[in-house]
Design a protein around this motif. Sequence first.
Motif, mmCIF file in Angstrom:
data_model
loop_
_atom_site.group_PDB
_atom_site.id
_atom_site.type_symbol
_atom_site.label_atom_id
_atom_site.label_comp_id
_atom_site.label_asym_id
_atom_site.label_seq_id
_atom_site.Cartn_x
_atom_site.Cartn_y
_atom_site.Cartn_z
ATOM 1 N N LYS A 1 -4.359 -2.913 -0.094
ATOM 2 C CA LYS A 1 -5.776 -2.816 0.234
ATOM 3 C C LYS A 1 -6.627 -3.226 -0.962
ATOM 4 C CE LYS A 1 -5.077 1.080 3.414
ATOM 5 N NZ LYS A 1 -5.351 2.528 3.638
ATOM 6 N N GLY B 1 -7.186 0.796 -2.670
ATOM 7 C CA GLY B 1 -5.924 0.145 -2.969
ATOM 8 C C GLY B 1 -5.872 -0.352 -4.396
ATOM 9 N N ASP C 1 0.842 -1.185 0.000
ATOM 10 C CA ASP C 1 0.000 0.000 0.000
ATOM 11 C C ASP C 1 0.889 1.251 0.000
ATOM 12 O OD1 ASP C 1 -2.685 1.112 0.078
ATOM 13 O OD2 ASP C 1 -2.160 1.836 2.079
ATOM 14 N N GLU D 1 -11.387 -0.172 -1.316
ATOM 15 C CA GLU D 1 -10.902 0.673 -0.224
ATOM 16 C C GLU D 1 -9.804 1.621 -0.685
ATOM 17 O OE1 GLU D 1 -9.782 -1.773 3.075
ATOM 18 O OE2 GLU D 1 -11.675 -2.900 3.075
ATOM 19 N N ILE E 1 -4.184 -11.221 4.333
ATOM 20 C CA ILE E 1 -4.400 -9.934 4.992
ATOM 21 C C ILE E 1 -5.615 -10.002 5.918
ATOM 22 C CG2 ILE E 1 -5.013 -7.512 4.557
ATOM 23 C CD1 ILE E 1 -3.259 -7.758 2.007
ATOM 24 N N GLU E 2 -6.655 -10.716 5.490
ATOM 25 C CA GLU E 2 -7.816 -10.913 6.371
ATOM 26 C C GLU E 2 -7.428 -11.659 7.644
ATOM 27 O OE1 GLU E 2 -11.164 -11.128 2.778
ATOM 28 O OE2 GLU E 2 -10.320 -12.965 3.636
ATOM 29 N N ASN F 1 -5.448 -9.222 9.882
ATOM 30 C CA ASN F 1 -6.279 -8.166 10.475
ATOM 31 C C ASN F 1 -7.406 -8.691 11.365
ATOM 32 O OD1 ASN F 1 -4.782 -6.199 9.165
ATOM 33 N ND2 ASN F 1 -6.138 -6.130 7.383
#
Length: 334
Positions: free
Chosen positions: A275, A281, A268, A279, A293-294, A297
């Motif tokens: 992203k 990205g 990013d 969003e 990434i999920e 996060n």
Amino acid sequence: MKLASLKHGRDGKLVVVSDDLAWCADASHIAPTLQAALDDWDRLLPDLIVLATDVRNQAIPLDRFHEHDAASPLPRAYQWADGSAYVNHVALVRQARSAEMPDTFWHDPLMYQGGSDGFLGPRDPIPLADESWGCDLEAEVVVVTGDVPLGASREQALDAILLVGLTNDVSLRNLIPGELAKGFGFFQSKPASAFSPVFVTPDALGDWWKDGKLHRKLMVDLNGEPFGRAEAGEDMTFDFGTLVAHAAKTRRLGAGTIVGSGTVSNRDSDGGPGKPIAEGGVGYSCLAEIRTIETINGGKPVTPFLKAGDTIRIWAEDDKHHPIFGVIEQTVGA
């Protein structure tokens, strides 16, 4: 110059394609297949250039070029070696697994030897016998080499790159951990890949091909929605000269060797994980990255892997938003 192989026998029939991908001319009087052209490239290149000029000027009878009729430009190859040049992608995957990232990964390319005895055409369905295997797309850039000598330097390797294209390097993610745990690498988890309808000579790419990198966005759509718009020339830790030289460190590479970049992946703008497009990205070139990434996060992945009926599109555009290499468009089959 743009080259393609129409579906014909095991190895296709070589054609020269117009810059706009609308027309083509049979090149079999010069070389019956792309592999035959690569085997004798220096001698045959002048004749191919003349034919390409005739196609560009519409000086000879032409046939419509239909991407549905195209096989992968090399329907099978003597060698398919896939790297992992975008180390950002590797770092994210290892972070999600809470695995240490060795410092050598930033200095010594990762590479595996894939199956090359039969590739899917750019519009062929992706066969999937079991959805539990975790079918994933991987949008990548590839190059095709001529003969590369043992121990070639990066500069020699760059000079040996004859063609540039794209691939969907299909992965069965849920089979990968078990195979890697055996310590012997990928096999069942890496089924047949598909390649773009045409491969393009580096000179025809102009400034888009520089320093061993393709400087264009790699476009990925999933089920008709934008999924990835990563810049292929950014965050590429190892350029193709470095990748090809790495492959040739202990062996010579024969003409027609295909070398892949690995999944194209951008950080990013703030330096963190990429992203989704929604969003702001640039999105992703494979499902594993967004699932990673999920996991980082939220503790677990949310985005599912591909299932029967899902459709993916992979392409790169020129300045007029026309596909440079044609479009890989595949639907997952049962």
